[in-house]
Scaffold this motif. Sequence first.
Motif, PDB file in Angstrom:
ATOM      1  N   ARG A 172       0.835  -1.206   0.000  1.00  0.00           N
ATOM      2  CA  ARG A 172       0.000   0.000   0.000  1.00  0.00           C
ATOM      3  C   ARG A 172       0.870   1.257   0.000  1.00  0.00           C
ATOM      4  O   ARG A 172       0.540   2.256  -0.649  1.00  0.00           O
ATOM      5  N   GLU A 173       1.971   1.224   0.750  1.00  0.00           N
ATOM      6  CA  GLU A 173       2.884   2.378   0.774  1.00  0.00           C
ATOM      7  C   GLU A 173       3.513   2.591  -0.605  1.00  0.00           C
ATOM      8  O   GLU A 173       3.656   3.731  -1.060  1.00  0.00           O
ATOM      9  N   ILE A 174       3.885   1.513  -1.264  1.00  0.00           N
ATOM     10  CA  ILE A 174       4.462   1.631  -2.612  1.00  0.00           C
ATOM     11  C   ILE A 174       3.439   2.221  -3.577  1.00  0.00           C
ATOM     12  O   ILE A 174       3.747   3.096  -4.396  1.00  0.00           O
ATOM     13  N   ILE A 179       4.146   5.835  -8.127  1.00  0.00           N
ATOM     14  CA  ILE A 179       5.238   5.612  -9.074  1.00  0.00           C
ATOM     15  C   ILE A 179       4.854   4.618 -10.172  1.00  0.00           C
ATOM     16  O   ILE A 179       5.693   4.240 -10.994  1.00  0.00           O
ATOM     17  N   GLY A 180       3.606   4.173 -10.169  1.00  0.00           N
ATOM     18  CA  GLY A 180       3.130   3.295 -11.232  1.00  0.00           C
ATOM     19  C   GLY A 180       3.754   1.921 -11.216  1.00  0.00           C
ATOM     20  O   GLY A 180       3.960   1.314 -12.272  1.00  0.00           O
ATOM     21  N   ALA A 204      -3.362  -4.169  -3.768  1.00  0.00           N
ATOM     22  CA  ALA A 204      -2.935  -2.833  -3.334  1.00  0.00           C
ATOM     23  C   ALA A 204      -2.308  -2.042  -4.467  1.00  0.00           C
ATOM     24  O   ALA A 204      -2.370  -0.807  -4.482  1.00  0.00           O
ATOM     25  N   THR A 205      -1.709  -2.736  -5.446  1.00  0.00           N
ATOM     26  CA  THR A 205      -1.027  -2.046  -6.546  1.00  0.00           C
ATOM     27  C   THR A 205      -1.676  -2.311  -7.900  1.00  0.00           C
ATOM     28  O   THR A 205      -1.083  -1.985  -8.931  1.00  0.00           O
ATOM     29  N   GLY A 206      -2.860  -2.918  -7.912  1.00  0.00           N
ATOM     30  CA  GLY A 206      -3.514  -3.210  -9.180  1.00  0.00           C
ATOM     31  C   GLY A 206      -2.964  -4.424  -9.887  1.00  0.00           C
ATOM     32  O   GLY A 206      -3.161  -4.589 -11.095  1.00  0.00           O
ATOM     33  N   GLY A 207      -2.278  -5.298  -9.153  1.00  0.00           N
ATOM     34  CA  GLY A 207      -1.726  -6.504  -9.753  1.00  0.00           C
ATOM     35  C   GLY A 207      -2.669  -7.682  -9.644  1.00  0.00           C
ATOM     36  O   GLY A 207      -3.846  -7.536  -9.334  1.00  0.00           O
ATOM     37  N   THR A 208      -2.144  -8.865  -9.874  1.00  0.00           N
ATOM     38  CA  THR A 208      -2.944 -10.082  -9.868  1.00  0.00           C
ATOM     39  C   THR A 208      -2.308 -11.118  -8.949  1.00  0.00           C
ATOM     40  O   THR A 208      -1.094 -11.143  -8.757  1.00  0.00           O
ATOM     41  N   TYR A 209      -3.152 -11.979  -8.399  1.00  0.00           N
ATOM     42  CA  TYR A 209      -2.669 -13.127  -7.631  1.00  0.00           C
ATOM     43  C   TYR A 209      -3.024 -14.395  -8.397  1.00  0.00           C
ATOM     44  O   TYR A 209      -4.125 -14.534  -8.938  1.00  0.00           O
ATOM     45  N   THR A 210      -2.086 -15.343  -8.446  1.00  0.00           N
ATOM     46  CA  THR A 210      -2.316 -16.612  -9.118  1.00  0.00           C
ATOM     47  C   THR A 210      -1.784 -17.739  -8.247  1.00  0.00           C
ATOM     48  O   THR A 210      -0.667 -17.666  -7.738  1.00  0.00           O
ATOM     49  N   SER A 211      -2.589 -18.768  -8.096  1.00  0.00           N
ATOM     50  CA  SER A 211      -2.156 -19.974  -7.402  1.00  0.00           C
ATOM     51  C   SER A 211      -1.657 -20.972  -8.438  1.00  0.00           C
ATOM     52  O   SER A 211      -2.370 -21.284  -9.393  1.00  0.00           O
TER      53      SER A 211
END
Length: 425
Positions: A172-174, A179-180, A204-211
Amino acid sequence: MITRKRLATGACALLAALAVGLVPTGAAADEPAAKEPPKVELVLDVSGSMRARDIDGQSRMAAAKQAFNEVLDAVPEEVRLGIRTLGADYPGPDRQKGCKDTRQLYPVGPLDRTEAKTAVATLAPTGWTPIGPALLGAAEDLKGDGNATRRIVLITDGEDTCAPLDPCEVAREIAAKGIGLTIDTLGLVPNAKIRQQLTCIAEATGGTYTSVRHTEELSKRVRQLVDRAADPVVTPVATEGAERCADAPRLEAGLYTDRQVFGRHRWYRVDVLPGQELRASVSIAADRAVNDDYGVLLRAVTVHGRKVVRGSEAGDGRTDVISTGLRYPKPPVDGIDNDTKPAAETVCLQVSNSFSAPPSVKTTPGMPIELTVDLVDAPDEASDVAAFGLGRGWWLLGVLVLAGFVGGLLWGWLSRWRVAVWRTN
């Protein structure tokens, strides 16, 4: 005298040419700075738990090395790639030292594939799992002037062991720095607590999680993320659907993101002019555990509630994204002057799902969704398959029933005629 004048003139011309060559032209000075190449850093967990042998009959570390070698062979030339490790060096019990155990294995820059593979080959499962410090280090490794695509890909099999430096708060801080930088996470163990932490980091950064549970899945997913950095997708616009069509936001052509609560409907409105075709699709990411037999439905409805067309997709088992789409062509109106602007039809888009979660899983916030809206020229003949829609689907069914009835009568008549001929002969 004439010779001296000619020499002076030649010298002036030579000086002017040199000046033009040395001093940048106005056009060159006004050119924008070249865009920085995309940057990706792979962050690999090398903690002691990576010794476990539960991925395709080999250890997690061996599977990660194999996947890394395949990824390094496929990295696009324009991508600047680096590798950082966590838990690779300190095997002792001192928590303070173990939570500082992160280093850059290969610097972010032009990729020397042989050198990077050699560096990965030396790794052995060793210590702690300092995910938070590793993310901070990776963010520092990827720093730049802000105009480059930057991505962290975290591969881990365990939960962070260095709280109170919560990796989710670090992410969240990043993100708050603006800084995109996007963080994607890949979990090697299907554990609910690990999934929750890695999902939080990614969201938190608009990324994805994958198992991932297989080497091929790991290699394929990391390659996809690296390629995505080389060819970034359009950033979706945040919107918020309403509980009913009358209160829905009015959308234009574009890509939108929202949250879809389990079992709830979300409404959006699109204005479709005569002669246009509405094309819409929705993707819902299953970012947490869900029960089997689920589906997503996208419907186009008039403001009066008549369903005009729909698209649906169902799933059975674990998947990360489920998508569906629809097309709705609106035929042009004849007899309208060129100076008269035709009236648009307001089409309501309804997104719903049949997701259900185990009792231990939170249903809020809703699943992240992406909604794509496009308006293109309608086909010349609006009576194609897409024009039938749900409201006219009975026409096709009636034609099929009638054709079957007529075919049955003809077949019965021919059969009786053949039997009569046989008896006569």
